[in-house]
Every structure is written in C-alpha cells, then in structure tokens.
Design a protein around this motif. Structure first.
Motif, PDB file in Angstrom:
ATOM      1  N   VAL A 130      51.895  88.495  54.537  1.00 14.88           N
ATOM      2  CA  VAL A 130      53.206  89.058  54.629  1.00 14.88           C
ATOM      3  C   VAL A 130      52.684  90.773  54.680  1.00 14.88           C
ATOM      4  N   GLU A 131      53.324  91.467  55.675  1.00 13.20           N
ATOM      5  CA  GLU A 131      53.082  92.935  55.967  1.00 13.20           C
ATOM      6  C   GLU A 131      54.515  93.862  55.567  1.00 13.20           C
ATOM      7  N   VAL A 132      54.238  94.955  55.190  1.00 13.01           N
ATOM      8  CA  VAL A 132      55.441  95.776  54.966  1.00 13.01           C
ATOM      9  C   VAL A 132      55.019  97.375  55.586  1.00 13.01           C
ATOM     10  N   LYS A 133      55.965  97.811  56.117  1.00 12.30           N
ATOM     11  CA  LYS A 133      55.802  99.054  56.671  1.00 12.30           C
ATOM     12  C   LYS A 133      57.113  99.788  56.983  1.00 12.30           C
ATOM     13  N   LYS A 134      57.283 101.018  56.931  1.00 16.12           N
ATOM     14  CA  LYS A 134      58.449 101.802  57.202  1.00 16.12           C
ATOM     15  C   LYS A 134      58.650 101.992  58.865  1.00 16.12           C
ATOM     16  N   MET A 135      59.730 102.212  59.118  1.00 15.07           N
ATOM     17  CA  MET A 135      60.143 102.075  60.725  1.00 15.07           C
ATOM     18  C   MET A 135      61.179 103.301  60.718  1.00 15.07           C
ATOM     19  N   HIS A 136      61.091 104.140  61.489  1.00 17.60           N
ATOM     20  CA  HIS A 136      62.047 105.160  61.751  1.00 17.60           C
ATOM     21  C   HIS A 136      63.093 104.666  63.039  1.00 17.60           C
TER      22      HIS A 136
END
Length: 314
Positions: free
Chosen positions: A103-109
């Motif tokens: 499971v990976e998490v990142k911010k997306m603009h």
C-alpha cells in the motif's frame, strides 16, 4: 486547479483486483483507477479518473496490477491505510494471490493530472456517426459524422473506456426524434451530449459530484447545445417527469439499487441502458430487472464489461 488529493495505491495481481476494489467501494470511495497488465488499460471507475496509460508506474511495477483510490485531504488517510492493510490480509486468507500487497500513499495535484493525461487522449470514432474529439485536437469530419467536443477535466468519461463506448452505441440505436433521456451519473456529460447530438428532444444529466456537474455544463457549451439540463443530486431524487430512455454507466451494485426508481421514471415501453457491469454481475442485474418489471432485450460485451439494455414492461 490547485486542489490536492491523496492517492492510495495497492500493488497486487490481476486476480485480486475485484475484491481489493471492493475495499474502496466499501469506504464509499467512487474515485478509483485500475491498471491491469492483463488488458493494458487504465480503467475508469469514478469521477476523478481517466483512461490514460500511466507509463512510469507500469514500468516500475512490472507485471503487477495497481489499484488507485483518491481521497480528499479531509479524509482520515492513516486510518484508511490501516483498514486497507487489514482487508488485504483477509483477502489473502481467502485464497486470492494479492502479489506484493503493498500500500502506497502520495499527494496528487489536480494541475499535475490535467497536464499529464491529455497527451494520451486523441479523437476516437465510436460509431459510424459519433466521434469523440478533445477540444485541443484537430479533426476533419465527414458530412455524416457527429462530433462531440470534450474536455473531461476532472470528471469521469472520455469516451475511450469500453463501458462508455457501449452506452454510446446503445444510444445510437435507441434514441429517436422527440426522445427524452435521463443520464444518471453523467460525469463529463459525454452520454448526455451524445443523446442530444443523436436527436433527443430533451436530456437531463444528474451527478452527485459538483465537479462533474461543472464539467458537464462546460462540455455542453463546447458543443453549442441548448436542450440539456444538468442537475446536482443523488441518482433520480432530483429528476422530475418521465423519460423514454434512462442511461446509467456506473456499477452493477448501484444499478440494482437504482432499478425500481428507474421503472417509475420511464414511460411505458421505455428503455434502460446500463453499463459498468463485469461478467460476474450480469445475472445479478438481470434478476433485478425481471423483479422490477423489465425485459432484457440486449446484452453487449466489450472486454470484461457488459452493457445491458432492458425494456420496461407491464
């Protein structure tokens, strides 16, 4: 476009895509994208996803399948991630091969999305008549073609996904002059615009997502149409009157919830066009149609998806 969304990705195997996608649907997250190496397609599943090829991710994941779900910054992301990890263990214990199960998490603009996906989106001919053309692309039309000018932006529906194509083909077959059409879950407005271009007298599009409502209205303006009304609300709750055709490109579970209300919203002999139905859910939808007074008159397949057309009877 300066909004930020949180992308939660699960790296898995193709056979586990359905149960893992179900985790996110269980969290009431309709904003899902699926990258499946078995069909080399990024599938659209909600109002924040598109079907462009995310080349960099596919390269570093190898043959893995990837499910991406998008949440707002206001959601409790840490709790969601822990919940997803717990559910992955349960799915593995059920015998599914979840692969890496990472499971990976990142911010997306939103700005990043808007700039990246357009390079993969080109004019596409859906039927003998209908061509979907991005507003930034050139296309020389023939006399017989109907051009849908589209900028899907942050809304679901570019026209290249199998479910969207099948709905447009069904509309091409069933829309007649003086037809009234309700488009439930209208997303980018593509099906509403197609219905209007094909000769419908009046079209009502409905979506719960205000982003989709704005996108639909913008795309309608690109096509110089004045017979489409777009409403923000939940399914048929905000629609008055009756239609000759209701089209819903969503998922099987929501279609089943919607069917009884669609029956009430259709004129006698009206047509219900539905898609977003995987093979394993076809019988479920057919049974619901029969229970609610519909006769299935067509089942069309494209890849792993089905489009069921039913007629209101009785």
């Amino acid at each position: 476009m300066d909004g930020i969304w949180i992308e939660i990705s699960v790296i898995t195997k193709s056979e586990a895509l359905e149960p893992i996608t179900g985790i996110f649907y269980g969290l009431n997250c309709p904003n899902i994208a699926i990258e499946d190496p078995d069909d080399l397609l990024l599938r659209e599943q909600g109002p924040l996803t598109w079907d462009f090829a995310d080349i960099n991710i596919l390269e570093h994941k190898g043959n893995a399948a990837v499910i991406k779900a998008y949440f707002s910054q206001d959601d409790k992301v840490e709790e969601i991630v822990e919940y997803v990890k717990e559910k992955l263990i349960e799915i593995k214990e059920l015998g599914f091969d979840i692969g890496e199960g990472i499971v990976e998490v990142k911010k997306m603009h939103e700005e990043d999305w808007a700039n990246n996906w357009k390079q993969y989106y080109k004019p596409v001919k859906i039927t003998d008549k209908i061509v979907i053309k991005p507003i930034w692309e050139e296309y020389e039309k023939t006399a017989e073609e109907l051009i849908i000018e589209l900028d899907p932006g942050m809304a679901f529906g570019t026209g290249t996904h199998e479910t969207t194509r099948m709905c447009i083909k069904a509309l091409d077959k069933y829309v007649k002059p003086n037809t009234t059409v309700f488009d439930i879950g209208c997303g980018s407005g593509i099906l509403s615009i197609a219905a209007a271009k094909l000769g419908a007298k009046h079209v009502v599009g409905v979506d719960l997502d205000p982003v989709a409502v704005d996108s639909s209205n913008q795309n309608i303006s690109y096509n110089d149409l004045n017979n489409i009304e777009v409403l923000e609300g939940n399914l048929l709750d905000v629609v008055d009157g009756k239609a000759d055709i209701v089209v819903a490109n969503i998922i099987a579970e929501i279609i089943c919830v919607l069917t009884a209300d669609v029956k009430k919203a259709l004129n006698d002999g009206g047509i219900f066009i539905t898609s977003g139905i995987i093979h394993d859910r076809v019988d479920m939808v057919k049974e619901k149609f029969e229970e609610c007074g519909f006769e299935v008159i067509e089942i069309n397949k494209d890849g792993e998806w089905n489009c069921i057309v039913a007629k209101s009877i009785g």
